[in-house]
Motif scaffolding. Structure first.
Motif, mmCIF file in Angstrom:
data_model
loop_
_atom_site.group_PDB
_atom_site.id
_atom_site.type_symbol
_atom_site.label_atom_id
_atom_site.label_comp_id
_atom_site.label_asym_id
_atom_site.label_seq_id
_atom_site.Cartn_x
_atom_site.Cartn_y
_atom_site.Cartn_z
ATOM 1 N N PHE A 117 1.046 -1.278 -0.019
ATOM 2 C CA PHE A 117 -0.091 -0.041 0.115
ATOM 3 C C PHE A 117 0.971 1.126 -0.040
ATOM 4 N N ALA A 118 1.731 1.385 0.871
ATOM 5 C CA ALA A 118 2.787 2.537 1.034
ATOM 6 C C ALA A 118 3.584 2.845 -0.346
ATOM 7 N N SER A 119 3.956 1.600 -0.744
ATOM 8 C CA SER A 119 4.664 1.685 -2.082
ATOM 9 C C SER A 119 3.905 2.186 -3.491
ATOM 10 N N ARG A 120 2.679 1.847 -3.181
ATOM 11 C CA ARG A 120 1.732 2.068 -4.355
ATOM 12 C C ARG A 120 1.450 3.662 -4.210
ATOM 13 N N SER A 151 -3.787 6.160 6.798
ATOM 14 C CA SER A 151 -4.146 4.852 7.021
ATOM 15 C C SER A 151 -3.131 3.836 7.062
ATOM 16 N N ILE A 152 -1.886 4.296 6.702
ATOM 17 C CA ILE A 152 -0.699 3.417 6.914
ATOM 18 C C ILE A 152 -0.618 3.039 8.516
ATOM 19 N N TYR A 153 -0.978 4.020 9.473
ATOM 20 C CA TYR A 153 -1.004 3.850 10.751
ATOM 21 C C TYR A 153 -2.269 3.203 11.317
ATOM 22 N N THR A 154 -3.256 3.915 10.750
ATOM 23 C CA THR A 154 -4.902 3.379 11.589
ATOM 24 C C THR A 154 -5.190 2.278 10.769
ATOM 25 N N GLY A 214 1.886 -2.593 17.512
ATOM 26 C CA GLY A 214 1.774 -1.574 16.275
ATOM 27 C C GLY A 214 0.727 -0.253 16.742
ATOM 28 N N THR A 215 -0.026 -0.556 17.921
ATOM 29 C CA THR A 215 -0.877 0.439 18.736
ATOM 30 C C THR A 215 0.239 1.447 19.359
ATOM 31 N N ASP A 216 1.055 0.774 19.964
ATOM 32 C CA ASP A 216 2.238 1.775 20.702
ATOM 33 C C ASP A 216 3.201 2.529 19.879
ATOM 34 N N LEU A 217 3.288 2.100 18.659
ATOM 35 C CA LEU A 217 3.931 2.993 17.702
ATOM 36 C C LEU A 217 3.040 3.974 17.333
ATOM 37 N N VAL A 218 1.990 3.801 17.030
ATOM 38 C CA VAL A 218 1.057 4.612 16.182
ATOM 39 C C VAL A 218 0.684 6.024 17.601
#
Length: 270
Positions: free
Chosen positions: A156-159, A191-194, A208-212
């Motif tokens: 997703f991020a690459s696109r 959305s990369i995060y959420t 993952g949530t801690d990173l966000v």
């Protein structure tokens, strides 16, 4: 009796706050998300280098600066830590005298010349560098069968970045900035995060949530630094930051009744 008294006092306070809000015009905020002209080695997904020495690119920058100057900000807030204020003050004053050779980053190529056009005395450093460590997230996903989420995030991020690079290569700098600050592109970035990062973790583990949460904390600190910098009489401020910060900053300012968020497309017009 006390209940009615407290209710009456709250009513008076509410009336006073409402009256003050009505009497004081909202401060306009222009949140300009930017790519890094010289991509950071710390960014996992990068745009291509913008050759700001090219004459055509300089012409495009000048055209964008002309439109941004019409916003007439009282301050320009930049992605430099607050502790770097004295260095920026010194550089900018040298720049005004023609004694500072601008670098190739967006602060030197956008913020400094724009501040000079507007005759601003300096720029405002508001960045805050919080914690953002991807390694525990990657390690947990690999150890707990969640690599498919990492792969989906990467695709997703690459696109998304491919789309940015395509606009960067084929269109003007103004078109690029209008594109990356569009509602759809900001939503993709957030959305990369959420949508992806928060899914890494199971049970009582939330890497993952801690990173966000750390990412939100970083932007909350930046937001607070901007609030602290506002002076009596300021009617408009411009914030120039990496566009990954903009979705959260935009939400924060939109939820503050003292501010009016101005859309980039209303300033950078076709």
């Amino acid at each position: 009796m006390l209940k009615y008294l407290f209710g009456f006092l709250f009513f008076l306070i509410s009336l006073n706050v409402t009256a003050q809000s009505a009497a004081s015009p909202k401060i306009k905020v222009l949140l300009v998300g930017s790519i890094h002209f010289t991509p950071s080695t710390q960014d996992a997904y990068q745009n291509k280098v913008v050759d700001v020495r090219d004459k055509e690119r300089q012409k495009q920058l000048d055209q964008m600066l002309t439109q941004l100057s019409q916003f007439l900000p009282n301050q320009i807030c930049i992605e430099v830590p607050t502790k770097g204020q004295s260095k920026v003050d010194s550089e900018y004053h040298q720049y005004l005298k023609g004694q500072f050779k601008p670098g190739t980053d967006e602060v030197d190529q956008i913020a400094y010349p724009l501040a000079k056009r507007l005759k601003l005395p300096t720029l405002t450093c508001v960045n805050y560098r919080g914690s953002f460590d991807l390694e525990p997230v990657n390690a947990y996903a690999k150890a707990n069968g969640q690599t498919a989420i990492l792969e989906a995030l990467d695709q997703f991020a690459s696109r998304t970045m491919t789309g940015v690079v395509d606009v960067q290569e084929k269109q003007s700098i103004t078109d690029l900035y209008r594109f990356i600050n569009s509602k759809e592109e900001l939503r993709k970035n957030a959305s990369i995060y959420t949508e992806f990062a928060t899914r890494i973790g199971q049970g009582s583990n939330y890497p993952g949530t801690d990173l966000v949460a750390n990412w939100y904390s970083t932007n909350l600190h930046i937001y607070t630094n901007i609030l602290r910098a506002i002076r009596p009489g300021d009617r408009a401020i411009m914030v120039l930051f990496g566009y990954g910060h903009i979705p959260i900053l935009k939400h924060l300012f939109e939820s503050n009744t003292q501010f009016e968020v101005v859309d980039v497309s209303d300033v950078l017009k076709k």
